[in-house]
Design a protein around this motif. Structure first.
Motif, PDB file in Angstrom:
ATOM      1  N   ILE A 132     -37.606  13.834 -12.799  1.00  0.00           N
ATOM      2  CA  ILE A 132     -37.207  13.171 -11.557  1.00  0.00           C
ATOM      3  C   ILE A 132     -38.441  12.524 -10.925  1.00  0.00           C
ATOM      4  O   ILE A 132     -39.455  13.179 -10.711  1.00  0.00           O
ATOM      5  N   VAL A 133     -38.337  11.217 -10.689  1.00  0.00           N
ATOM      6  CA  VAL A 133     -39.395  10.469 -10.015  1.00  0.00           C
ATOM      7  C   VAL A 133     -38.882  10.213  -8.602  1.00  0.00           C
ATOM      8  O   VAL A 133     -38.018   9.373  -8.381  1.00  0.00           O
ATOM      9  N   ARG A 134     -39.427  10.979  -7.684  1.00  0.00           N
ATOM     10  CA  ARG A 134     -38.919  10.966  -6.301  1.00  0.00           C
ATOM     11  C   ARG A 134     -39.875  10.199  -5.400  1.00  0.00           C
ATOM     12  O   ARG A 134     -41.078  10.451  -5.423  1.00  0.00           O
ATOM     13  N   GLU A 135     -39.327   9.296  -4.592  1.00  0.00           N
ATOM     14  CA  GLU A 135     -40.152   8.577  -3.619  1.00  0.00           C
ATOM     15  C   GLU A 135     -40.617   9.614  -2.589  1.00  0.00           C
ATOM     16  O   GLU A 135     -39.847  10.434  -2.123  1.00  0.00           O
ATOM     17  N   ASN A 136     -41.887   9.544  -2.215  1.00  0.00           N
ATOM     18  CA  ASN A 136     -42.501  10.691  -1.544  1.00  0.00           C
ATOM     19  C   ASN A 136     -42.968  10.420  -0.122  1.00  0.00           C
ATOM     20  O   ASN A 136     -43.592  11.281   0.488  1.00  0.00           O
ATOM     21  N   THR A 137     -42.726   9.213   0.394  1.00  0.00           N
ATOM     22  CA  THR A 137     -43.355   8.897   1.683  1.00  0.00           C
ATOM     23  C   THR A 137     -42.381   8.548   2.799  1.00  0.00           C
ATOM     24  O   THR A 137     -42.771   8.493   3.959  1.00  0.00           O
ATOM     25  N   GLU A 138     -41.100   8.265   2.445  1.00  0.00           N
ATOM     26  CA  GLU A 138     -40.241   7.783   3.538  1.00  0.00           C
ATOM     27  C   GLU A 138     -38.857   8.427   3.497  1.00  0.00           C
ATOM     28  O   GLU A 138     -38.745   9.641   3.398  1.00  0.00           O
ATOM     29  N   CYS A 139     -37.783   7.669   3.687  1.00  0.00           N
ATOM     30  CA  CYS A 139     -36.414   8.212   3.744  1.00  0.00           C
ATOM     31  C   CYS A 139     -36.287   9.103   4.997  1.00  0.00           C
ATOM     32  O   CYS A 139     -36.928   8.843   6.017  1.00  0.00           O
ATOM     33  N   LEU A 140     -35.509  10.161   4.917  1.00  0.00           N
ATOM     34  CA  LEU A 140     -35.325  11.010   6.104  1.00  0.00           C
ATOM     35  C   LEU A 140     -36.558  11.852   6.417  1.00  0.00           C
ATOM     36  O   LEU A 140     -36.601  12.560   7.415  1.00  0.00           O
ATOM     37  N   TYR A 141     -37.578  11.775   5.529  1.00  0.00           N
ATOM     38  CA  TYR A 141     -38.795  12.561   5.753  1.00  0.00           C
ATOM     39  C   TYR A 141     -39.874  11.758   6.473  1.00  0.00           C
ATOM     40  O   TYR A 141     -41.032  12.127   6.485  1.00  0.00           O
ATOM     41  N   SER A 142     -39.474  10.629   7.064  1.00  0.00           N
ATOM     42  CA  SER A 142     -40.477   9.805   7.733  1.00  0.00           C
ATOM     43  C   SER A 142     -40.868  10.385   9.088  1.00  0.00           C
ATOM     44  O   SER A 142     -41.760   9.866   9.760  1.00  0.00           O
ATOM     45  N   GLY A 143     -40.200  11.452   9.505  1.00  0.00           N
ATOM     46  CA  GLY A 143     -40.610  12.143  10.726  1.00  0.00           C
ATOM     47  C   GLY A 143     -40.085  11.504  12.007  1.00  0.00           C
ATOM     48  O   GLY A 143     -40.567  11.815  13.099  1.00  0.00           O
ATOM     49  N   ILE A 144     -39.096  10.613  11.884  1.00  0.00           N
ATOM     50  CA  ILE A 144     -38.559   9.966  13.088  1.00  0.00           C
ATOM     51  C   ILE A 144     -37.265  10.674  13.491  1.00  0.00           C
ATOM     52  O   ILE A 144     -36.180  10.378  12.983  1.00  0.00           O
ATOM     53  N   GLU A 145     -37.389  11.645  14.376  1.00  0.00           N
ATOM     54  CA  GLU A 145     -36.234  12.423  14.844  1.00  0.00           C
ATOM     55  C   GLU A 145     -36.183  12.353  16.362  1.00  0.00           C
ATOM     56  O   GLU A 145     -37.231  12.384  17.016  1.00  0.00           O
ATOM     57  N   HIS A 146     -34.995  12.284  16.904  1.00  0.00           N
ATOM     58  CA  HIS A 146     -34.878  12.223  18.357  1.00  0.00           C
ATOM     59  C   HIS A 146     -33.830  13.195  18.878  1.00  0.00           C
ATOM     60  O   HIS A 146     -32.770  13.365  18.268  1.00  0.00           O
ATOM     61  N   ASP A 147     -34.181  13.813  19.993  1.00  0.00           N
ATOM     62  CA  ASP A 147     -33.258  14.685  20.699  1.00  0.00           C
ATOM     63  C   ASP A 147     -32.751  13.841  21.865  1.00  0.00           C
ATOM     64  O   ASP A 147     -33.418  13.712  22.887  1.00  0.00           O
ATOM     65  N   LEU A 148     -31.582  13.194  21.691  1.00  0.00           N
ATOM     66  CA  LEU A 148     -31.148  12.197  22.670  1.00  0.00           C
ATOM     67  C   LEU A 148     -30.484  12.810  23.893  1.00  0.00           C
ATOM     68  O   LEU A 148     -30.556  12.280  24.999  1.00  0.00           O
ATOM     69  N   SER A 149     -29.798  13.943  23.654  1.00  0.00           N
ATOM     70  CA  SER A 149     -29.136  14.616  24.776  1.00  0.00           C
ATOM     71  C   SER A 149     -28.820  16.036  24.331  1.00  0.00           C
ATOM     72  O   SER A 149     -29.128  16.416  23.205  1.00  0.00           O
ATOM     73  N   ASP A 150     -28.160  16.804  25.209  1.00  0.00           N
ATOM     74  CA  ASP A 150     -27.761  18.163  24.822  1.00  0.00           C
ATOM     75  C   ASP A 150     -26.846  18.130  23.610  1.00  0.00           C
ATOM     76  O   ASP A 150     -26.725  19.084  22.863  1.00  0.00           O
ATOM     77  N   ASN A 151     -26.192  17.009  23.436  1.00  0.00           N
ATOM     78  CA  ASN A 151     -25.165  16.896  22.400  1.00  0.00           C
ATOM     79  C   ASN A 151     -25.618  16.149  21.154  1.00  0.00           C
ATOM     80  O   ASN A 151     -25.144  16.412  20.064  1.00  0.00           O
TER      81      ASN A 151
END
Ligand code: ATP
Length: 331
Positions: free
Chosen positions: A111-130
């Motif tokens: 398996i040759v896996r891309e290693n720098t981006e996708c959901l692992y780019s570290g861009i997460e937001h807590d927009l509200s309680d929900n």
């Protein structure tokens, strides 16, 4: 010229398995200089920082890095190192070993896996309680370089097919950016390497039912992470699965398994994943014949039943490492 190897043993079984792997390297005719640096959960508890600046600096200046395992601080240590050193490839081979129970003994895929981006780019937001969000970043540049790596790897290793794995029916924008780019690159290799694509859910099933249909898989970060653990399970578990993080200028080599806290400190962890990881390091550092020899020695050691407890043997981590070294011509 002497090559500098930075060893980051980390937590849990990390020091034990990297210790066995380094002992092997020291027994081979290679001009390597080792220095050890701290990182991980225990260090964070003691100092507040999981990856000290000195460790990062040493890793950046080294010719190669051997990483053991870290637990909860993986994002701070492993992901950060991969990003800072721009190791855009995560290479995870899965091959059946003779003498190890396995669903399909003909399994031999990479398996040759891309290693720098996708959901692992570290861009997460807590927009509200929900509502919380995570951003899936897929760029043409990263897709192109991972695709080119996969096809070059297939060609160099005499492998016949590259399969691109995606989920473009549900994620058409990011999915097609990846897929279209891989397809474009595939055209350059027409006649040399076959190309196909497959949805990730179907792939998860085929890896279990028909792993032989895969040769080289190229995929985005999250899918690659999950599929490679699934594939590892096919051939005897995490103790056997190596990985290599490779970029243009750097290489980080690490077993796929984590800190294995349930067996840590007992000298019983299987060192195979770490040993095969340094096999990839040897290749990266310009010793391809030694890498092949080491891989053969591992195969023979396992086939002879000289293994740790997880594979039914009675050797310690250290003893299994020594058994592998004895099967090379250099001990
Ligand atoms: P972490 O939180 O660090 O990921 P974990 O226990 O969740 O730790 P792993 O360390 O990957 O995840 O371990 C999963 C299982 O596989 C555990 O039962 C562990 O003992 C076993 N295991 C992992 N590595 C090895 C190894 N090298 N040798 C033998 N068993 C192993």
């Amino acid at each position: 010229m002497t090559k500098q190897v930075v060893v980051i043993p980390g937590d849990g079984v990390g020091p034990e398995v990297t210790g066995a792997a380094v002992d092997i390297l020291k027994g081979l005719p290679v001009d390597l200089d080792f220095s050890t640096y701290p990182a991980g959960d225990k260090l964070k508890k003691e100092t507040g920082k999981a990856l000290p600046d000195e460790t990062l600096q040493a890793a950046t200046e080294a010719d190669a890095v051997l990483l053991g395992a870290v637990g909860n601080t993986a994002a701070e240590v492993v992901i950060r190192l991969r990003q800072e050193l721009d190791t855009f490839v995560n290479l995870r081979p899965t091959k059946a070993f003779s003498g190890v129970d396995c669903i399909n003994p003909n399994t031999d895929l990479v398996i040759v896996r891309e290693n720098t981006e996708c959901l692992y780019s570290g861009i997460e937001h807590d927009l509200s309680d929900n509502v919380t969000t995570a951003t899936r970043v897929i760029t043409k540049r990263a897709s192109e370089r991972i695709a080119r790596y996969a096809f070059d790897y297939a060609r160099a290793e005499g492998r016949s097919r590259v399969t691109a794995i995606h989920k473009n029916n549900v994620l058409p924008v990011t999915g097609n950016r990846f897929l279209d780019t891989v397809e474009e690159v595939s055209e350059e290799y027409e006649g040399e390497v076959e190309y196909e694509d497959l949805l990730v859910d179907a792939t998860a099933m085929y890896i279990v039912m028909d792993p032989e249909r895969f040769d080289v898989i190229v995929t985005t970060n999250l899918f690659g992470d999950i599929l490679s653990d699934e594939a590892a399970g096919l051939v005897g578990g995490l103790g056997l699965s190596p990985s290599a993080n490779i970029g243009d200028d750097h290489g980080i080599f690490e077993p796929v398994h984590g800190t294995a806290p349930d067996i840590a400190g007992e000298n019983v962890a299987n060192p195979t994943a770490a040993i095969l990881s340094v096999g990839y390091m040897l290749k990266f550092l310009g010793y391809p014949e030694l890498a092949t020899e080491l891989e053969t020695a591992v195969d023979e050691t396992i086939a002879a039943g000289q293994t740790t407890l997880d594979l039914g043997g009675d050797l310690s981590t250290t003893e299994m490492g020594q058994a592998v070294l004895e099967r090379t011509d250099y001990e």
